[in-house]
Design an enzyme around this catalytic site. Structure first.
Site, PDB file in Angstrom:
ATOM      1  N   GLY A  71      -8.494  -4.568   1.767  1.00 53.64           N
ATOM      2  CA  GLY A  71      -8.000  -4.433   3.134  1.00 53.64           C
ATOM      3  C   GLY A  71      -9.026  -4.869   4.175  1.00 53.64           C
ATOM      4  CB  THR A  72     -12.666  -4.277   4.472  1.00 53.32           C
ATOM      5  OG1 THR A  72     -12.518  -2.860   4.352  1.00 53.32           O
ATOM      6  CG2 THR A  72     -13.783  -4.597   5.447  1.00 53.32           C
ATOM      7  CG  ASN A 152      -7.093   4.838   8.757  1.00 48.97           C
ATOM      8  OD1 ASN A 152      -6.724   4.269   9.776  1.00 48.97           O
ATOM      9  ND2 ASN A 152      -8.352   5.127   8.530  1.00 48.97           N
ATOM     10  CD  GLN A 180      -4.061   4.691   4.513  1.00 49.19           C
ATOM     11  OE1 GLN A 180      -3.298   5.367   3.807  1.00 49.19           O
ATOM     12  NE2 GLN A 180      -5.359   4.612   4.274  1.00 49.19           N
ATOM     13  CB  ALA A 201      -4.656  -3.200  -5.100  1.00 53.29           C
ATOM     14  CG  HIS A 202      -8.559   0.990  -3.014  1.00 52.80           C
ATOM     15  ND1 HIS A 202      -9.037   2.204  -2.561  1.00 52.80           N
ATOM     16  CD2 HIS A 202      -8.835   0.087  -2.046  1.00 52.80           C
ATOM     17  CE1 HIS A 202      -9.589   2.017  -1.356  1.00 52.80           C
ATOM     18  NE2 HIS A 202      -9.468   0.739  -1.025  1.00 52.80           N
ATOM     19  CB  THR A 238     -13.441 -17.634  -9.852  1.00 56.28           C
ATOM     20  OG1 THR A 238     -14.190 -18.840  -9.918  1.00 56.28           O
ATOM     21  CG2 THR A 238     -12.606 -17.459 -11.104  1.00 56.28           C
ATOM     22  CB  CYS A 327     -21.071   9.626   7.652  1.00 54.46           C
ATOM     23  SG  CYS A 327     -22.760  10.162   7.502  1.00 54.46           S
TER      24      CYS A 327
HETATM   25  C1  LIG Z   1      -5.719   1.300   7.626  1.00 52.50           C
HETATM   26  C2  LIG Z   1      -6.777   0.771   6.712  1.00 52.50           C
HETATM   27  N1  LIG Z   1      -7.149  -0.512   6.826  1.00 52.50           N
HETATM   28  C3  LIG Z   1      -8.089  -1.054   6.031  1.00 52.50           C
HETATM   29  C4  LIG Z   1      -8.710  -0.306   5.063  1.00 52.50           C
HETATM   30  C5  LIG Z   1      -9.757  -0.947   4.198  1.00 52.50           C
HETATM   31  O1  LIG Z   1      -9.209  -1.257   2.943  1.00 52.50           O
HETATM   32  P1  LIG Z   1     -10.160  -1.545   1.677  1.00 52.50           P
HETATM   33  O2  LIG Z   1     -10.739  -0.221   1.278  1.00 52.50           O
HETATM   34  O3  LIG Z   1      -9.235  -2.123   0.648  1.00 52.50           O
HETATM   35  O4  LIG Z   1     -11.196  -2.503   2.109  1.00 52.50           O
HETATM   36  C6  LIG Z   1      -8.373   1.049   4.921  1.00 52.50           C
HETATM   37  C7  LIG Z   1      -9.071   1.897   3.927  1.00 52.50           C
HETATM   38  O5  LIG Z   1      -9.393   3.037   4.188  1.00 52.50           O
HETATM   39  C8  LIG Z   1      -7.370   1.597   5.755  1.00 52.50           C
HETATM   40  O6  LIG Z   1      -7.005   2.864   5.661  1.00 52.50           O
END
Ligand SMILES: Cc1ncc(COP(=O)(O)O)c(C=O)c1O
Length: 382
Positions: A71-72, A152, A180, A201-202, A238, A327
């Site tokens: 996601g990041t 989130n 989310q 995915a996680h 890859t 934190c």
């Molecule tokens: C709304 C939202 N965006 C992005 C992320 C980041 O996702 P990832 O942990 O797959 O990088 C999170 C993870 O906490 C999230 O809650």
């Protein structure tokens, strides 16, 4: 006592079915999806099949989906990539909601150093973006508007379609972070009006280290990672076929059982809410109706309770929850989400986010509620 995990919004355990689906792609089917020999072709077939499965879950054509590391990265790619591409057309203004994940927020703020103007759209006390404020910020220089689908920290469902319409009315692109919401409520790129949409995915019982960015056909986004032609020249490197296979399996299961899981989780959240309601000074964060049942965020208002001690106290009693604080370099900063919603700093600091999942049980809810009672009682004695 078995530990109680109530931090499903941070991450979820890997589903056994997901693990089983991935194993052959770590072992015998280890080929590089870019190789033209039989090993490569097998890997390529699995990669494209996975892309198709995930794309179908969000009503997108499969070629619109780019695999990323999570996601990041997808958020970074969307904001930076679309921003840089739009700047070439003279659009160098970005609007994000004040409650975005830091992956969106910090990327947008970083673009300020590259000559972009960045505005944050206000939210109300439920964490819902103020559409009038958003509309007043949008103009013919706006490159991108980013409003997340579900927050989130508090679980509020944002008016994404309305935000997309505001973006499109001024000729800007629209991105939504659906990390989310995916697998919990319907995510349909057409209905949401998304040009760009982030997945991970996680959070859906899939593996860590893989996500995707949906890029609507015709949308120009500058690549973040260069140095290879993978992913249609949109993300070099890859591909991890095993992780993609796991992501697809997790997505298929999450979407198929989303409604059943939600009913189960809603009932448990109701139980938890009832049990916590008696605490002095407790407030429930988020929208009372327009929210996902998976998150219950509570703050202690004007009680002198310390958030860090709350989380440590819960952990010592075997209950894993998250605080409403981030934190940063060793100090607990109050959450930008809760502050944007108008919570005072001390209240924002005294926050717990319970997040529930498919595997949560009534007994775990009971244990968590008791643990919180004990922790609060112990604090008052001090
Ligand atoms: C709304 C939202 N965006 C992005 C992320 C980041 O996702 P990832 O942990 O797959 O990088 C999170 C993870 O906490 C999230 O809650």
């Amino acid at each position: 006592m078995r530990p109680v995990y109530l931090d499903y919004s941070a991450t979820t355990p890997l589903d056994d079915r997901v693990f089983e689906a991935m194993v052959p792609y770590f072992r015998e089917n280890f080929g590089n999806a870019s190789s033209i020999h039989a090993f490569g072709r097998k890997a390529r077939a699995a990669l494209e099949e996975s892309r198709e499965t995930i794309a179908r879950c969000i009503n997108a054509p499969y070629e619109a989906l780019v695999f990323t590391s999570g996601g990041t990265e997808s958020d970074n790619y969307a904001v930076r990539g679309a921003g840089m591409a739009q700047a070439k057309k003279g659009r160098n203004h970005i609007i994000v909601s004040a409650v975005e994940h830091h992956a969106v927020l910090d990327t947008a703020l970083d673009l300020r150093t590259k000559g972009f103007e960045v505005n944050c759209a206000r939210v109300d006390e439920t964490g819902t973006v103020d559409l009038d404020h958003l509309r007043s910020l949008a103009n013919d220089r706006t490159a991108l508007i980013s409003v997340m689908h579900v927050n989130n920290e508090v679980g509020t469902i944002e008016p994404v379609r309305e935000a997309a319409d505001i973006a499109h009315a001024v000729g800007a692109l629209f991105h939504t972070d659906a990390v989310q919401s995916f697998g919990k409520i319907p995510v349909n790129v057409e209905d949401l009006g998304a040009d760009l949409l982030t997945l991970s995915a996680h959070k859906i019982y899939g593996p860590k280290g893989i996500g995707a960015l949906y890029i609507k056909k015709g949308t120009i986004v500058e690549p973040l990672v260069t140095g290879g032609g993978q992913e249609g020249n949109r993300r070099a490197g890859t591909e991890s076929v095993a992780l993609a296979v796991g992501f697809a399996q997790a997505a298929r299961i999450a979407v198929e059982f989303a409604e059943r899981d939600s009913i189960h989780i809603r009932k448990l959240r109701h139980e938890l809410r009832e049990k916590l309601a008696g605490h002095r000074g407790i407030v429930f964060n988020g929208h009372p109706e327009k929210s996902i049942p998976h998150i219950l965020s509570v703050s202690f208002d004007r009680t002198g309770i310390d958030g860090e001690a709350l989380i440590i106290g819960m952990d010592l009693r075997g209950v894993a929850v998250t605080s409403g604080s981030a934190c940063t370099s060793g100090t607990l900063e109050p959450s930008h989400v809760l502050l944007a919603m108008g919570r005072p700093e001390a209240t924002a600091r005294a926050t717990i986010r319970f997040s529930l999942g498919r595997l949560t049980t009534s007994e775990e809810i009971e244990t968590a509620a008791k643990a919180l009672e004990e922790v609060v009682r112990a604090m008052k004695k001090r």
